[in-house]
Each structure stands twice: as C-alpha cells, then as structure tokens.
Write a protein that holds these residues in place. Structure first.
Motif, PDB file in Angstrom:
ATOM      1  N   SER A  20       0.733  -0.801  -0.173  1.00  0.00           N
ATOM      2  CA  SER A  20       0.256   0.112   0.053  1.00  0.00           C
ATOM      3  C   SER A  20       1.205   1.673   0.152  1.00  0.00           C
ATOM      4  CB  SER A  20      -1.051  -0.024   0.766  1.00  0.00           C
ATOM      5  OG  SER A  20      -1.674  -0.782   0.830  1.00  0.00           O
ATOM      6  N   ILE A  21       2.339   1.191   0.280  1.00  0.00           N
ATOM      7  CA  ILE A  21       3.046   2.648   0.718  1.00  0.00           C
ATOM      8  C   ILE A  21       2.979   2.475  -0.984  1.00  0.00           C
ATOM      9  CG2 ILE A  21       5.017   3.476   1.714  1.00  0.00           C
ATOM     10  CD1 ILE A  21       4.297   1.926   4.021  1.00  0.00           C
ATOM     11  N   GLY A  22       3.970   1.465  -1.438  1.00  0.00           N
ATOM     12  CA  GLY A  22       4.328   1.779  -2.480  1.00  0.00           C
ATOM     13  C   GLY A  22       3.312   2.437  -3.686  1.00  0.00           C
ATOM     14  N   PHE A  23       1.880   1.249  -3.404  1.00  0.00           N
ATOM     15  CA  PHE A  23       1.063   1.922  -4.289  1.00  0.00           C
ATOM     16  C   PHE A  23       0.472   3.540  -3.987  1.00  0.00           C
ATOM     17  CE2 PHE A  23      -3.536   2.434  -4.885  1.00  0.00           C
ATOM     18  CZ  PHE A  23      -3.664   3.011  -5.556  1.00  0.00           C
ATOM     19  N   MET A  24       0.832   4.146  -3.107  1.00  0.00           N
ATOM     20  CA  MET A  24       0.433   5.686  -2.721  1.00  0.00           C
ATOM     21  C   MET A  24       1.266   6.641  -2.704  1.00  0.00           C
ATOM     22  SD  MET A  24      -2.425   5.178   0.760  1.00  0.00           S
ATOM     23  CE  MET A  24      -1.297   3.457   1.442  1.00  0.00           C
ATOM     24  N   SER A  25       1.699   5.677  -2.526  1.00  0.00           N
ATOM     25  CA  SER A  25       2.926   7.034  -2.781  1.00  0.00           C
ATOM     26  C   SER A  25       3.974   7.078  -3.808  1.00  0.00           C
ATOM     27  CB  SER A  25       4.705   6.281  -2.527  1.00  0.00           C
ATOM     28  OG  SER A  25       4.104   6.430  -0.919  1.00  0.00           O
ATOM     29  N   GLY A  26       3.876   5.613  -5.018  1.00  0.00           N
ATOM     30  CA  GLY A  26       3.798   6.213  -6.594  1.00  0.00           C
ATOM     31  C   GLY A  26       3.288   6.803  -6.927  1.00  0.00           C
ATOM     32  N   ASN A  27       1.499   6.999  -6.548  1.00  0.00           N
ATOM     33  CA  ASN A  27       0.534   7.899  -6.745  1.00  0.00           C
ATOM     34  C   ASN A  27       0.745   8.532  -6.864  1.00  0.00           C
ATOM     35  OD1 ASN A  27      -1.180   6.039  -8.387  1.00  0.00           O
ATOM     36  ND2 ASN A  27      -2.479   6.232  -6.401  1.00  0.00           N
ATOM     37  N   ILE A  28       1.933   9.271  -5.713  1.00  0.00           N
ATOM     38  CA  ILE A  28       1.660  11.428  -5.183  1.00  0.00           C
ATOM     39  C   ILE A  28       2.735  11.603  -6.710  1.00  0.00           C
ATOM     40  CG2 ILE A  28       3.536  12.341  -3.606  1.00  0.00           C
ATOM     41  CD1 ILE A  28       2.850  10.373  -1.647  1.00  0.00           C
ATOM     42  N   PHE A  29       4.421  10.578  -6.255  1.00  0.00           N
ATOM     43  CA  PHE A  29       4.643  11.654  -8.208  1.00  0.00           C
ATOM     44  C   PHE A  29       4.031  11.124  -8.967  1.00  0.00           C
ATOM     45  CE2 PHE A  29       7.061   9.689  -4.470  1.00  0.00           C
ATOM     46  CZ  PHE A  29       7.745  10.857  -4.101  1.00  0.00           C
ATOM     47  N   TYR A  30       3.135  10.489  -9.602  1.00  0.00           N
ATOM     48  CA  TYR A  30       2.685   9.587 -10.930  1.00  0.00           C
ATOM     49  C   TYR A  30       1.938  10.925 -11.005  1.00  0.00           C
ATOM     50  CZ  TYR A  30      -0.948   8.750 -13.720  1.00  0.00           C
ATOM     51  OH  TYR A  30      -2.233   8.160 -15.260  1.00  0.00           O
ATOM     52  N   ASP A  31       0.616  11.688  -9.913  1.00  0.00           N
ATOM     53  CA  ASP A  31       0.148  12.792 -10.458  1.00  0.00           C
ATOM     54  C   ASP A  31       1.270  13.809 -10.997  1.00  0.00           C
ATOM     55  OD1 ASP A  31      -2.164  11.438  -9.803  1.00  0.00           O
ATOM     56  OD2 ASP A  31      -2.538  12.115  -7.235  1.00  0.00           O
ATOM     57  N   SER A  32       2.496  14.020  -9.777  1.00  0.00           N
ATOM     58  CA  SER A  32       2.852  15.422  -9.684  1.00  0.00           C
ATOM     59  C   SER A  32       3.606  15.278 -11.904  1.00  0.00           C
ATOM     60  CB  SER A  32       4.019  15.772  -9.042  1.00  0.00           C
ATOM     61  OG  SER A  32       5.041  14.301  -8.752  1.00  0.00           O
ATOM     62  N   LEU A  33       3.592  14.168 -12.163  1.00  0.00           N
ATOM     63  CA  LEU A  33       4.350  14.409 -13.689  1.00  0.00           C
ATOM     64  C   LEU A  33       3.270  14.833 -14.536  1.00  0.00           C
ATOM     65  CD1 LEU A  33       5.996  10.829 -13.811  1.00  0.00           C
ATOM     66  CD2 LEU A  33       7.205  13.303 -14.147  1.00  0.00           C
ATOM     67  N   LEU A  34       2.232  15.475 -14.281  1.00  0.00           N
ATOM     68  CA  LEU A  34       0.595  15.493 -14.895  1.00  0.00           C
ATOM     69  C   LEU A  34       1.359  16.713 -16.072  1.00  0.00           C
ATOM     70  CD1 LEU A  34      -1.845  15.603 -16.578  1.00  0.00           C
ATOM     71  CD2 LEU A  34      -2.734  16.175 -13.835  1.00  0.00           C
ATOM     72  N   PRO A  35       1.572  18.058 -15.386  1.00  0.00           N
ATOM     73  CA  PRO A  35       1.562  19.491 -15.171  1.00  0.00           C
ATOM     74  C   PRO A  35       2.743  18.613 -17.222  1.00  0.00           C
ATOM     75  CG  PRO A  35       1.883  19.207 -13.346  1.00  0.00           C
ATOM     76  CD  PRO A  35       1.839  17.667 -13.481  1.00  0.00           C
ATOM     77  N   ILE A  36       3.567  17.988 -16.510  1.00  0.00           N
ATOM     78  CA  ILE A  36       5.767  18.035 -17.589  1.00  0.00           C
ATOM     79  C   ILE A  36       4.439  17.340 -18.749  1.00  0.00           C
ATOM     80  CG2 ILE A  36       7.171  16.538 -17.569  1.00  0.00           C
ATOM     81  CD1 ILE A  36       7.469  17.039 -14.939  1.00  0.00           C
ATOM     82  N   VAL A  37       3.755  16.183 -18.809  1.00  0.00           N
ATOM     83  CA  VAL A  37       3.294  15.682 -19.806  1.00  0.00           C
ATOM     84  C   VAL A  37       1.952  16.202 -20.510  1.00  0.00           C
ATOM     85  CG1 VAL A  37       3.756  13.156 -18.523  1.00  0.00           C
ATOM     86  CG2 VAL A  37       1.762  13.987 -18.456  1.00  0.00           C
TER      87      VAL A  37
END
Length: 297
Positions: free
Chosen positions: A114-131
C-alpha cells in the motif's frame, strides 16, 4: 488525440489500478478474513485490517510532503515513482507466499504494498503538468482516471472468473485462484509501467544536486509552503476539507467489502464482487466525460 507521452503516463493508472481493485477493494479483505485471519473472529479481523490501512495511510501522510519536496528539488519524480512502484509490485507478488493463518505477515506485506501504491501515485500525479499542456490538464487527468477504471476492471473481471470457476483455468481451488490473482496484479502493474519508463521524460535541473542537498532543500521548501498556507487561508481550508473528503472515500474503498461480508449484514461474496465490477465499468465513461462537464461549469 493524445501523443505517446500522454498515453504512457495514463497507462500507469491502467497498471496500478489493478492493485486498487483486485487487492485493496476486492480479494484481500475477503481472503484476509477467511484464510489468513481467524474465520470465526470476524470483528477481530475487521479491526486488524482497519489498523493495517490506518498504519499505511499515516506513514504516507508523514512521508509524502518530505518525499515530494525532495523529488521537486532533485528532478526525481520519475525515479521516486519507479522506486515505489517496484516496492508495490514486489510486495503484491509476495502475497502468494503467505500461508494460511499467517495474518501478521499478510498485514505487513499489505502495508508495504500500500505504501508503494500510494507513494507512487503522489509522483505519478506530479508528472501531469510535465506531460500535458495547461489547457489540457483536465482532459488528460480524466483520461488517466478512465483508463485506470477500465484496466483495473478488466483484470479484476479475469480474476473473478478465476475465483468463481477455477477449473476453467486449470486451478485446483478458489483459494489458490485468489493467490494467483495477486501475482497477476503484480505482473500487470509491472508490464504497463514500462511505457512510462521509456516515454515520459522529466526535465533536468540546470545543476546537479546531491541527495543530502536535495533533502535539505526539501525541508526548506516544506517550511516555506507552510508559511504560505498560513497567509492564504483558503488553501489551508481546501487542504483540510479535501483530506477529510478523500479519507472517507478511501475508507469506503478499503473497508466496505470486509464490513459487508460480516454475517450480520448478510451480503454474499459473489454479490459484493459483482458490485465492485459494476462500479469499475460505470466509472470508466463517467471519468472520461467528467472533464467536459467540469469545463462547462
């Protein structure tokens, strides 16, 4: 309509949503109560699952501001995403090795996944303004959400068929089918993370920064953010309101099936699984269409 960078970014939601559906919302709560924990102590196993979810959420709440600030300073969003995705994938696959009655090990692995899943989502969301360009943020965000519901729903459908009809797949019994389902989630998550690895690029900082400097700068950034929030009360109010809202949503996702499967409610496991499947395939077009609705209002 979308280039390969956007598709690759959105496919990560398709990839990791399998964990949210098959593991978090679907099979883990049910399997935990009847296989890893004591089947006769329903309230106890519900409490144990609730504590596990709380521990994972508290860890993320404490770590995410620090990790996010460090990733910003070091241009390491993608590296953090891949690192935590690997943690989630490895731990999800590791559920296969947990034997009957080993509820403590199951809880530990579940928390780490769950930590891997939720932490990954934090950085996934932060890439949105880049893509995505600023004018397309809503559309691309909704596109990612939609693919997540569709991808998670499709794999969950396969996993459900494995559970209900194990002989179709040459599987000995339903318990083995559930354990195999956890492995399929890990494989699915890994495969569909690959496009992001190759086709989503994060701009580099003008100068190299060491890990220690990034950590130091990250903490300074957190302090600066807190000071800005204190001056702009509407942001603080929004953050608190959103926290209360999303924590309620997450609690329902994580605990609804476990609570509803208790004898006093009388819901059959097959009915709960059918409801989860229905949610996925209703949410897919709804998420895609929501950006147009939001734009109008």
């Amino acid at each position: 309509m979308y280039n390969k960078t956007i598709w690759s970014w959105a496919l990560y939601d398709w990839a990791n949503s399998a964990f949210s559906t098959t593991v978090v919302a679907g099979f883990f709560p049910i399997f935990f109560g009847v296989y890893w924990a004591d089947p006769s102590a329903v309230n106890q196993s519900t409490l144990q699952l609730g504590i596990a979810n709380s521990i994972a959420s508290i860890i993320i709440a404490l770590l995410s501001p620090i990790l996010g600030a460090i990733a910003d300073c070091a241009s390491a969003r993608k590296k953090f995403l891949i690192t935590f995705a690997f943690l989630g994938i490895a731990m999800t696959g590791a559920l296969w090795f947990v034997n009957q009655g080993e509820w403590k090990l199951a809880v530990f692995i579940y928390i780490m996944a769950s930590i891997g899943f939720m932490s990954g989502n934090i950085f996934y969301d932060s890439l949105l303004p880049i893509v995505a360009e600023k004018s397309k943020l809503d559309h691309v965000s909704s596109f990612g959400y939609g693919l997540g519901y569709l991808g998670g729903g499709l794999l969950f459908l396969i996993n459900v068929l494995m559970y209900l009809y194990p002989d179709w797949f040459g599987i000995s019994d339903a318990a083995t089918a559930v354990r195999i389902s956890f492995v399929t989630v890990a494989v699915w998550w890994a495969i569909f993370t690959v496009p992001l690895l190759f086709f989503v690029t994060e701009p580099e900082k003008n100068k190299e920064i060491s890990l220690l400097d990034a950590i130091s700068e990250g903490f300074r950034q957190i302090i600066s953010t807190i000071k800005h929030i204190r001056k702009m009360k509407i942001i603080g109010q929004y953050l608190i309101a959103y926290w209360l809202y999303i924590d309620g949503v997450d609690t329902i996702i994580k605990m609804a099936v476990k609570a509803a499967s208790s004898p006093e409610y009388g819901f059959a496991t097959s009915d709960l699984i059918a409801a989860l499947l229905m949610v996925q395939f209703i949410a897919f077009p709804s998420a895609i269409g929501y950006s147009s609705f939001a734009k109008k209002i």
